[in-house]
Scaffold this motif. Structure first.
Motif, mmCIF file in Angstrom:
data_model
loop_
_atom_site.group_PDB
_atom_site.id
_atom_site.type_symbol
_atom_site.label_atom_id
_atom_site.label_comp_id
_atom_site.label_asym_id
_atom_site.label_seq_id
_atom_site.Cartn_x
_atom_site.Cartn_y
_atom_site.Cartn_z
ATOM 1 N N GLU A 1 0.753 -1.127 -0.029
ATOM 2 C CA GLU A 1 0.237 0.075 0.046
ATOM 3 C C GLU A 1 0.798 1.265 -0.009
ATOM 4 O OE1 GLU A 1 -4.079 1.557 -0.147
ATOM 5 O OE2 GLU A 1 -3.056 -0.276 -0.273
ATOM 6 N N ASP A 2 2.009 1.221 0.879
ATOM 7 C CA ASP A 2 2.953 2.351 1.015
ATOM 8 C C ASP A 2 4.462 2.109 1.423
ATOM 9 O OD1 ASP A 2 3.674 5.199 0.808
ATOM 10 O OD2 ASP A 2 2.793 5.289 2.979
ATOM 11 N N ARG B 1 -1.268 -4.693 2.486
ATOM 12 C CA ARG B 1 -3.000 -4.729 2.556
ATOM 13 C C ARG B 1 -3.328 -6.200 1.858
ATOM 14 N NH1 ARG B 1 -7.036 -1.416 3.700
ATOM 15 N NH2 ARG B 1 -5.746 0.227 3.826
#
Length: 1048
Positions: free
Chosen positions: A704-705, A714
């Motif tokens: 996700e990041d 995720r």
């Protein structure tokens, strides 16, 4: 409905006329074929039948199609109009067979759990393309092809037929009903109707039942309605006069408004609402307006019956009782039992199977199960099925005590004894292969599990091998009878003592084995002159001759060592010493006490699968003195008291895999140890375990990041979770292109659990609460935060506390949020502006506006009440009325009424009602009731017996009575007679009259009281008489015969 009926009646006659009545052999070329009279097609017609609700009924019919060119079509109709072909399913099943050799078409209809009032079957020939080969055939007298045909004429005929314009589809019955009777024959000829007599009967019947046209209804009820059980249905009509009163009838009985039946009237529309339909609502309904009526039929469909508790597999032995139990979703449901695909019914399997119903439970019982009962058993409903396997094994017979060799002297008694596990087993005794027959000296007994053969006054001829053979088992127990000494031997004056010790039956030299709890009696023959002294010792202790559990019984030539109820402490070495002046003799023996083993220990489940589990345990600490042969396992569901055996053959290992278990159900296990003596007590139950298949892998894992030192992942939960649920996730990582490095140390991970307020994270996250996007500053709302959760609490909730609350947890620049919606509700306010908008007949129409304050919740209905201004008592008219208007019916003429309305939401009814602004006075209509004058009915009637006297045969000496019943007015005089002679005040006879029931009691009749008795009833209008024959039989003398039997 009439048009449908007309089309149905017209089509069969037209088709059958064209096909069956044209004989091409008699048609000249170029001429039109002539039509002949149509004869009946049915060889077997459907017969009327009556069936019990819930049972099946079958209708059958046969049609002779030998005169037709093509195979006819069969249609089943209910009543006059309803075609059942479109309703085929589980309840309606159709079967049709066609014999092409005899051209006989058979139709069968099976009605499952349904009763139809009448069935009409029509045979309609299929309108397919003409069979040209059949058309070009001409048959002679012997049904053989004969003669030549003019093919050109036939082709011309076919062309002419193709050129004919299609005839307009007209309704013949409408033409017949409008025509004069003198034109019937002409119309029948024009439209091809040959059965003129049948047409006239049908036409007359149609005119008789044709309903009168009515102007009262603008829109009538539909012919039929269908609704699922438990749902709601609405029946609606539209009337021409909006003020006319109507009635709703169910099966001819008027329906009154209630919570189940709700009447609505809006303008010209009248609606009947039936709430929560059940099987009793499956009926005929009609709406009555004055003398006009319209009808409909409501069909209530039952939901499928599902199986809530499945069958369990059964593993048993021959002769045991087996029960298969299944539980369904509804009481009284029909469950079909099958074995290997064959249905089990009370008629076909009454001797082998029993069927039992207990509420929702259905049980199949098999008494004295045999190997013939092995198979797969099914329980079927209309909404599911369940199956179970039955395994049956032969019952093994165990020998608890075998027979032993005996050595006896002449004239003594020899007793052979054995004990088996089954009390019901019988057997036979054999000597040297020849069956032993009972006599004065030989007795055979069978008491419980023990079988004995007793030989009294033993002779040398009794020596031999004796065998006991149980009936029905390939097993035999043998022993030998030895003869000791001679009856005529003479002993010297002095003879040294001698111990005649025989331990050959104990298995090892001088070792005696006894089962704990059993009695040990060891008889030892001794000899010597003078008789020797006997001494029994265990170690250094002398066994006392006194009475006790361990004792010695000594006779002249026999010494018996007795242990009553052997215990483990009795095991050890024993010595026997006999002495007399001529010498001494000594013998040693070892007594071994054996027992069933101790129960196994540490029973536990080590692993589980989708429908299996692996169980391990430790062997028993004490094997009972006999090596452990193996183990028996049992399991049960947690909370149940019924244990299920998992094996019948001894299982030797201490690890067992239990199969055929249900996923998601908690089980317990216990284990028994088995040795040569018997079965131990059960072990302690294992800890409950649940068979669960492992969950599938998480899906859609994505990054996700990414920052310099963190990575946000995720994923979605697994597609297959299973009953065990998910406790958490394990995260692993590796460098690209290399093998697994290890599991991630969650130092900077925030995980929200499904319960709002629970979280995890390292370092400890900072939790902050928000309301509607703003920081929570309301002092009446409190929060408490710990390392793993945060709690929000409101001690006194008010409407202002409603809103969206957000919990935010943050670690440095990482944050996660969770929302919760809080809605504080209360009772609503009263409806506004309640007023009466219309009054007609016995009805009043009300209208109101929703309450200004809905209590912060949706208004789910209104409760309407009425009150007579005389009594001012309030009565509820409607509950849960969802519309802001209603019609109150059944008001009493001449009374004045007031109305009030309560609003309702999830919290309940409003505290205050909305009261109508004006009252309603139901005015009288000015109708006069002219009752006919009362005319007294003449009740006078001559006597008549409604129940006659009945011939009787009685035993002398036993009081009897004869009875009859009579009616008449004025009350008739009763006269009893015997052989035409009036019975006076004889105390032997007692005459009674109870509401016209006449009884003559005869006290202890004798043979002379037999004869013909009559009863006569007389009043002023006439008389009547009945009679009967009374036969008095003498007592039968019984002789008591006593049989004496003498036991040898």
């Amino acid at each position: 409905m009439v048009t449908s009926y007309t089309q149905y009646c017209k089509s069969p006659f037209l088709i059958m006329l064209v096909v069956t009545c044209v004989n091409l052999a008699d048609v000249a070329p170029g001429e039109d074929p002539q039509l002949s009279e149509l004869t009946g097609l049915f060889t077997i017609k459907p017969e009327s039948a009556t069936a019990t609700k819930g049972q099946d009924v079958t209708f059958s019919a046969k049609v002779d199609a030998s005169t037709l060119v093509r195979k006819p079509t069969m249609k089943w109709l209910k009543g006059k109009w309803l075609d059942l072909g479109s309703k085929a399913g589980k309840h309606l099943q159709f079967k049709e067979t066609y014999d092409r050799n005899t051209k006989v078409d058979s139709a069968h209809q099976n009605l499952g759990a349904l009763l139809l009032s009448s069935i009409l079957l029509s045979a309609v020939e299929e309108q397919h393309q003409d069979n040209i080969l059949e058309a070009f055939k001409r048959s002679g007298d012997a049904n053989e092809d004969a003669g030549d045909l003019d093919f050109s004429a036939l082709l011309k005929k076919r062309e002419k037929k193709q050129q004919q314009a299609p005839r307009e589809d007209v309704d013949v019955w409408d033409i017949l009903k409008a025509a004069k009777p003198c034109d019937y024959e002409k119309i029948a000829f024009e439209y091809g109707i040959t059965d003129l007599r049948g047409m006239l009967k049908r036409l007359k019947k149609m005119k008789t039942v044709e309903p009168k046209k009515s102007d009262a209804f603008l829109k009538k009820l539909e012919p039929a309605y269908s609704v699922d059980k438990g749902r709601r249905i609405q029946l609606s009509v539209e009337v021409a006069d909006p003020n006319v009163p109507i009635k709703w009838l169910k099966n001819g009985q008027e329906i009154k408004p209630s919570a189940k039946y709700v009447f609505e009237s809006v303008g010209n529309r009248r609606t009947l609402t039936i709430n929560k339909c059940n099987l009793s609502d499956d009926a005929a309904y009609e709406c009555v307006v004055g003398e006009d009526k319209c009808f409909t039929e409501v069909f209530v469909k039952e939901p499928p019956v599902t199986i809530t508790k499945l069958l369990d597999d059964v593993h048993t032995v021959v002769g045991e009782k087996v029960e298969f139990e299944v539980e369904v979703s509804e009481e009284g449901a029909h469950v079909k039992w099958m074995k290997d695909g064959v249905e089990l019914t009370k008629e076909s399997a009454a001797s082998k199977y029993r069927f039992k119903k207990d509420g929702k439970r259905h049980i199949l019982i098999i008494n004295d199960v045999t190997k013939e009962n092995i198979g797969t058993y099914f329980a079927l409903t209309n909404g599911g099925e369940s199956k179970a396997e039955l395994e049956v094994e032969e019952k093994e017979l165990q020998v608890l005590q075998s027979i032993a060799d005996l050595t006896v002297k002449a004239s003594e008694q020899a007793v052979f004894k054995c004990e088996v596990s089954d009390e019901k087993v019988t057997g036979k005794w054999f000597k040297d292969g020849v069956e032993v027959q009972p006599s004065e000296c030989i007795k055979m007994t069978h008491i419980g599990r023990t079988h004995k053969l007793t030989i009294s006054d033993v002779k040398p001829s009794d020596v031999g091998d004796y065998t006991f053979v149980p009936d029905g088992y390939a097993l035999s127990l043998s022993a030998k009878l030895n003869f000791l000494g001679d009856m005529n031997i003479h002993y010297h004056v002095t003879d040294p003592p001698k111990i005649h010790l025989d331990t050959s039956a104990t298995g090892s030299k001088n070792t005696i084995t006894v089962v704990a709890g059993n009695k040990l009696r060891f008889d030892v023959e001794i000899s010597g002159d003078p008789p020797p002294l006997v001494c029994w010792m265990k170690g250094d202790e002398t066994v006392s001759d006194m009475e006790g559990r361990v004792r010695v019984e000594t006779k002249k030539t026999l010494s018996s060592f007795v242990i009553q109820g052997a215990e483990k402490e009795d095991e050890g070495f024993y010595s026997l010493t006999v002495t007399n002046p001529a010498g001494e003799d000594k013998a040693e023996l070892f007594v071994k006490v054996v027992d069933v083993p101790n129960p196994p220990e540490n029973v536990k489940c080590t692993s589980v699968g989708e429908n299996s589990a692996t169980i391990v345990w430790d062997p028993p600490t004490f094997d009972g003195g006999v090596p452990v042969k193996g183990y028996l396992m049992e399991r049960k569901k947690l909370g149940s008291s019924r244990w299920t055996k998992l094996n019948f053959d001894v299982y030797e290992s201490t690890t067992y895999e239990a199969k055929k278990m249900i996923e998601g159900v908690l089980y317990e296990m216990r284990v028994f140890a088995v040795n040569g003596i018997g079965i131990s007590q059960p072990s302690f139950n294992s800890r409950p375990f649940m068979p669960i298949a492992p969950t599938s892998e998480p899906t859609r894992l994505s990054v996700e990041d990414v920052t310099d030192s963190t990575c946000a992942l995720r994923w979605l939960p697994p597609e297959k979770v299973g009953p065990g649920g998910i406790d958490g996730y394990i995260i692993e990582y590796c460098k690209e292109g290399s093998k697994l490095q290890g599991r991630l140390d969650p130092e900077r991970i925030i995980v929200f659990f499904p319960d709002l307020g629970s979280f995890q994270g390292k370092p400890r996250p900072v939790a902050t609460w928000y309301k509607d996007g703003n920081a929570l500053e309301d002092r009446s709302v409190g929060t408490r935060t710990s390392e793993v959760d945060s709690i929000l609490f409101i001690r006194s909730a008010q409407r202002v506390h409603s809103g969206t609350y957000t919990l935010a947890v943050q670690i440095e620049n990482m944050e996660d949020r969770a929302n919760i919606r809080i809605q504080v509700v209360e009772k609503p306010g009263p409806p506004k502006e309640v007023r009466v908008i219309d009054v007609w007949g016995f009805n009043a129409s009300l209208e109101w506006k929703p309450p200004k304050d809905d209590g912060n919740a949706e208004i789910i209905g209104y409760t309407i009440q009425k009150a007579d201004m005389k009594t001012k008592d309030w009565f509820t008219v409607y509950e849960h009325n969802r519309r802001p208007n209603c019609t109150v019916s059944d008001l009493v003429i001449g009374n004045e009424y007031s109305f009030r309305v309560f609003s309702e939401n999830v919290c309940g009814l409003s505290e205050e009602p909305g009261v109508s602004s004006s009252t309603v006075l139901i005015c009288k209509t000015g109708l006069d009731c002219n009752l006919p004058p009362f005319k007294e009915k003449d009740q006078s009637a001559c006597p008549k017996f409604t129940a006659p006297l009945v011939d009787r045969s009685v035993v002398a000496g036993y009081t009897t009575a004869i009875s009859c019943a009579v009616r008449g007015y004025p009350k008739p005089k009763i006269i009893w007679m015997k052989n035409k002679m009036i019975i006076g005040e004889d105390p032997k006879f007692l005459m009674q009259n109870n509401q016209g029931v006449l009884t003559l009691n005869i006290r202890k009749p004798s043979l002379y009281d037999g004869g013909r008795y009559s009863c006569k009833a007389i009043n002023a209008l006439g008389e009547d008489e009945v009679e009967c024959k009374l036969e008095v039989r003498g007592r039968t003398t019984m002789s008591l015969v006593t049989f004496f039997t003498e036991e040898d």
